[in-house]
Each structure stands twice: as structure tokens, then as C-alpha cells.
Design a protein around this motif. Structure first.
Motif: not given
Length: 228
Positions: A26, A28, A56, A58, A61, A84, A86
Motif C-alpha cells: 500500500v 499511503s 494499491t 490509501s 479515513g 482503493p 476510501p
């Protein structure tokens, strides 16, 4: 900052993230980090990468941050990756005019994002599973293209989100002579669906399309085309 983003892919350049082992890989974005995709961000994986694993990206959140991922080029997902989705995507991901989110794979999904009318979700590579077209609180996307020459099921259901607005054109270019059902969702109590295409609705080549299935007599689908 937007002037000097944490991730920048220049026009004509390609960043490839791939995973050979069955683990999550990931990229991020930290809180408040920015991204600018003018070129191509390409995700791939070996056939041994399955389920919730693979390459992927991210985003945080939490809402209320200053994260922003601007896409002017292309984000492409091949098979054996993790697309993804989100929950904050509509606030943080912006597909600008001329950009493309390319699902060059079986299944997968588009992220919740803010879509310019001249942006495109391009679907290729479907064999047995249609992708989820995810929307946020505003159920709008830009252009939508379905061009899959290797669809296997004789009847292929595509449960497009209720109240979906396609701000650009909707093109179905190839279903391999299989029937693609646009509204295959619904239940005994929830069967009214509304779709709007602001641009043109094109069906071409060896494509077969059904607006809805007939599995429930109470199903009502309002499909509006404002162009041609």
C-alpha cells in the motif's frame, strides 16, 4: 503542498507499483499530504496475489484534513491488485478534465471521488465479474466506457448505483455478444432506480444491453438520456 506534492508523476512518465507475493503493498498518503498525477500510475500483480492483498494506495479515513490527490493523467489497475475505495475519496480525490481511471481487469471497483464531466472511468478486461462503480454523497461521475471483449456469462449483471448521474457520455463498445444488464440490483421492497446520462448513450459493435432484468415484477427503472 500543491506546488511541491508528496507524490508527483509528470506527464509522459509512469510509476509502476506491482506485487509478486500474496501480501498487501500500500502506498499511503499521510495526513494533509498531496499528490499530482499528470502521467500514469500503474498497478499490477502476479496471479498468486489474491483477495485483500496486492498493490494499491490509501488516503486517511478522517475528513477535515487538507489531503488532495489531483489526477490529470491515468490511474490503471490490472488483475491481481487491490482497488482503493476510501470513504473520504470524494473529499480528497479529484479526477480532472481529461483524466482516466482505467479498470483493465476483471472485477474491482472505482473509488469514491470527485469527477469532472470530462473525466472517464474506462472498464476493460471483464470476464466474469463487473466492477463496482462507487459514488459518494454526490452520485456523479464523468464519462463511463465499457469495452470488454472476453465477457463469459451469457447474462452479465451490472448493479449501477441508484440515482447515478453520468455527466458525460455512456459508451458500451463490446460485451462479446453477451447481455449486459445495467440495473441488476433491487429487492422485494426496493426496486425503483433512476439513472441520468447528460451526454450521449452509445451502444456499438457486438454489444447487447438490457436496462434491467425481469426477475421482479415490481421493478421500475427510469433511464434518462439528455443527449443522443
Amino acid at each position: 503542498s500543491l506546488v511541491s506534492p508528496a507524490l508527483r508523476i509528470n506527464s509522459g512518465s509512469r510509476l509502476e507499483d506491482s506485487c509478486d507475493t500474496n501480501i498487501p503493498f500500500v502506498i499511503s498518503f499521510n495526513s494533509d499530504a498531496k499528490g499530482l498525477i499528470d502521467g500514469t500510475w500503474y498497478f499490477a500483480g502476479r496471479s498468486t496475489v489474491l483477495g485483500a492483498n496486492g498493490a494499491t494506495f490509501s488516503l486517511p479515513g478522517l475528513t477535515g484534513l487538507t489531503n488532495r490527490l489531483d489526477v490529470n493523467g491515468t490511474i490503471q489497475f490490472r488483475n491481481n491488485t487491490l482497488c482503493p475505495n476510501p470513504s473520504t475519496g470524494q473529499d480528497y480525490i479529484f479526477f480532472n478534465s481529461g483524466s482516466t481511471y482505467w479498470l483493465d481487469r476483471n472485477g474491482g471497483n472505482s473509488p469514491r471521488a470527485t469527477w469532472n464531466a470530462a473525466s472517464t472511468i474506462r472498464v476493460t478486461g471483464v470476464t466474469s465479474s463487473n466492477p463496482s462503480i462507487n459514488v459518494g454523497t454526490i452520485p456523479e461521475i464523468g464519462n463511463l466506457i465499457f469495452d470488454c471483449a472476453a465477457v463469459v456469462p451469457g447474462i452479465s449483471g451490472w448493479s449501477l448505483s441508484n440515482n447515478l448521474v453520468i455527466k458525460g457520455n455512456f459508451q458500451i463498445l463490446n460485451t462479446n455478444n453477451r447481455t449486459l444488464i445495467l440495473s441488476s440490483n433491487g429487492s422485494v421492497t426496493v426496486n425503483n432506480f433512476n439513472y441520468t446520462v447528460n451526454g450521449n448513450f452509445d451502444i456499438s459493435g457486438n454489444s447487447r444491453v438490457a436496462i434491467a432484468n425481469a426477475s421482479n415484477a415490481n421493478k421500475v427503472v427510469d433511464f434518462q438520456v439528455l443527449g443522443n
